[in-house]
Design a protein around this motif. Structure first.
Motif, PDB file in Angstrom:
ATOM      1  N   ILE A  43       0.832  -1.192   0.000  1.00 38.99           N
ATOM      2  CA  ILE A  43       0.000   0.000   0.000  1.00 38.99           C
ATOM      3  C   ILE A  43       0.876   1.256   0.000  1.00 38.99           C
ATOM      4  N   HIS A  44       0.766   2.018  -1.068  1.00 43.34           N
ATOM      5  CA  HIS A  44       1.526   3.259  -1.184  1.00 43.34           C
ATOM      6  C   HIS A  44       0.862   4.347  -0.343  1.00 43.34           C
ATOM      7  N   ILE A  45       1.680   5.093   0.410  1.00 41.45           N
ATOM      8  CA  ILE A  45       1.177   6.190   1.245  1.00 41.45           C
ATOM      9  C   ILE A  45       2.001   7.433   0.947  1.00 41.45           C
ATOM     10  N   LEU A  53      -0.381   8.372   8.348  1.00 42.21           N
ATOM     11  CA  LEU A  53       0.957   8.017   8.817  1.00 42.21           C
ATOM     12  C   LEU A  53       1.056   8.060  10.335  1.00 42.21           C
ATOM     13  N   ALA A  54       0.289   8.941  10.977  1.00 41.83           N
ATOM     14  CA  ALA A  54       0.331   9.054  12.433  1.00 41.83           C
ATOM     15  C   ALA A  54      -0.251   7.827  13.119  1.00 41.83           C
ATOM     16  N   ARG A  55      -1.031   7.047  12.376  1.00 40.07           N
ATOM     17  CA  ARG A  55      -1.714   5.898  12.969  1.00 40.07           C
ATOM     18  C   ARG A  55      -1.085   4.557  12.589  1.00 40.07           C
ATOM     19  N   ILE A  56      -0.017   4.588  11.805  1.00 39.29           N
ATOM     20  CA  ILE A  56       0.656   3.361  11.396  1.00 39.29           C
ATOM     21  C   ILE A  56       2.044   3.312  12.021  1.00 39.29           C
ATOM     22  N   PRO A  57       2.364   2.265  12.766  1.00 38.47           N
ATOM     23  CA  PRO A  57       3.705   2.165  13.365  1.00 38.47           C
ATOM     24  C   PRO A  57       4.796   2.274  12.294  1.00 38.47           C
ATOM     25  N   ARG A  59       7.575   0.946  11.991  1.00 42.91           N
ATOM     26  CA  ARG A  59       8.223  -0.312  11.613  1.00 42.91           C
ATOM     27  C   ARG A  59       7.481  -1.023  10.487  1.00 42.91           C
ATOM     28  N   LEU A  60       6.258  -0.589  10.194  1.00 41.84           N
ATOM     29  CA  LEU A  60       5.460  -1.251   9.165  1.00 41.84           C
ATOM     30  C   LEU A  60       5.595  -0.617   7.787  1.00 41.84           C
ATOM     31  N   VAL A  61       6.338   0.486   7.684  1.00 41.75           N
ATOM     32  CA  VAL A  61       6.468   1.152   6.391  1.00 41.75           C
ATOM     33  C   VAL A  61       7.934   1.272   6.005  1.00 41.75           C
ATOM     34  N   PHE A  62       8.182   1.400   4.708  1.00 37.41           N
ATOM     35  CA  PHE A  62       9.538   1.582   4.207  1.00 37.41           C
ATOM     36  C   PHE A  62       9.466   2.461   2.961  1.00 37.41           C
ATOM     37  N   MET A  74       3.460   0.344   2.768  1.00 31.44           N
ATOM     38  CA  MET A  74       3.155  -0.557   3.873  1.00 31.44           C
ATOM     39  C   MET A  74       2.959  -1.957   3.305  1.00 31.44           C
ATOM     40  N   GLY A  75       3.631  -2.934   3.882  1.00 30.39           N
ATOM     41  CA  GLY A  75       3.547  -4.305   3.400  1.00 30.39           C
ATOM     42  C   GLY A  75       2.414  -5.076   4.030  1.00 30.39           C
ATOM     43  N   TYR A  76       2.588  -6.362   4.156  1.00 27.26           N
ATOM     44  CA  TYR A  76       1.536  -7.233   4.680  1.00 27.26           C
ATOM     45  C   TYR A  76       2.160  -8.271   5.597  1.00 27.26           C
ATOM     46  N   ASN A  77       1.317  -8.934   6.374  1.00 24.76           N
ATOM     47  CA  ASN A  77       1.825  -9.900   7.344  1.00 24.76           C
ATOM     48  C   ASN A  77       1.998 -11.282   6.718  1.00 24.76           C
ATOM     49  N   GLU A  78       2.344 -12.258   7.537  1.00 28.73           N
ATOM     50  CA  GLU A  78       2.624 -13.597   7.027  1.00 28.73           C
ATOM     51  C   GLU A  78       1.399 -14.272   6.429  1.00 28.73           C
ATOM     52  N   ARG A  79       0.217 -13.767   6.717  1.00 29.19           N
ATOM     53  CA  ARG A  79      -1.014 -14.314   6.134  1.00 29.19           C
ATOM     54  C   ARG A  79      -1.435 -13.559   4.876  1.00 29.19           C
ATOM     55  N   GLY A  80      -0.634 -12.575   4.466  1.00 29.01           N
ATOM     56  CA  GLY A  80      -0.968 -11.782   3.291  1.00 29.01           C
ATOM     57  C   GLY A  80      -1.950 -10.668   3.576  1.00 29.01           C
TER      58      GLY A  80
END
Length: 206
Positions: A43-45, A53-57, A59-62, A74-80
């Protein structure tokens, strides 16, 4: 699932693409479908989405590859799943990214493109049906599909990296520029694929 009037949807979608408004987006009757939240999507932000952005940790974005400074993904977890997905709803729905607000899988149904990598999105897109006010709407839909097929089948006519890879993004591009492509495909003296590609890129810059 209630059919979508094609002409009105197409006009509204193109207007939204031309004049995007932060905080607004597509009005999609998703019902209980949450396929796009669980489809292993990045997910592009944008940097101006400060409330998001203030509500997303952090560590979850790059940093977003190839995008200007400040744009992140922002990516996704091990379950997609999107990390903001609780299993029942989006934890930051009122402040969700603009990418999420803009996502409308009807672009796949309208263009005839398929998302073979995301079965649930493909299945949901296949359920959408359109209605037409008359022959003009049907003709315009055929032009949209012809343009999408050109983008799908003639990617080598474009400079490397200029066409999106994700089918929904390619479908959205087809909606934006279908008239540019369809007019040239229908002309008596059909331009080369490279000339059509050049016309598409010029249209995107105006």
């Amino acid at each position: 699932m209630k059919p979508t009037p094609f002409g009105g949807w197409l006009a509204a979608t193109r207007q939204r693409f031309r004049l995007p408004v932060l905080g607004e987006g597509a009005t999609v009757p998703c019902g209980t479908c949450s396929a796009c939240c669980r489809a292993s999507l990045f997910i592009h932000i944008r940097p101006d989405e400060t409330q998001t952005l203030a509500r997303i940790p952090r560590r979850l974005v790059f940093p977003a590859p190839g995008a200007p400074k400040g744009h992140v993904v922002m990516g996704y977890n091990e379950r997609g799943e999107c990390p903001m997905w609780t299993g029942a709803a989006c934890a930051i729905y009122d402040h969700r990214p603009q990418t999420c607000r803009d996502f409308d899988c009807r672009v796949l149904a309208a263009t005839g493109l398929t998302d073979d990598d995301h079965a649930e999105i493909a299945a949901q897109a296949a359920r959408w049906k359109f209605t037409y006010r008359g022959a003009a709407d049907r003709s315009e839909h055929a032009r949209v599909r012809a343009a999408a097929a050109f983008l799908r089948d003639h990617g080598d006519a474009f400079p490397a990296g200029r066409l999106p890879r994700h089918p929904a993004q390619l479908a959205a591009l087809a909606i934006r520029v279908y008239d540019v492509i369809a007019d040239r495909l229908a002309g008596e003296a059909r331009p080369s694929d490279t000339e059509i590609a050049r016309a598409v890129l010029e249209a995107l810059e105006t």
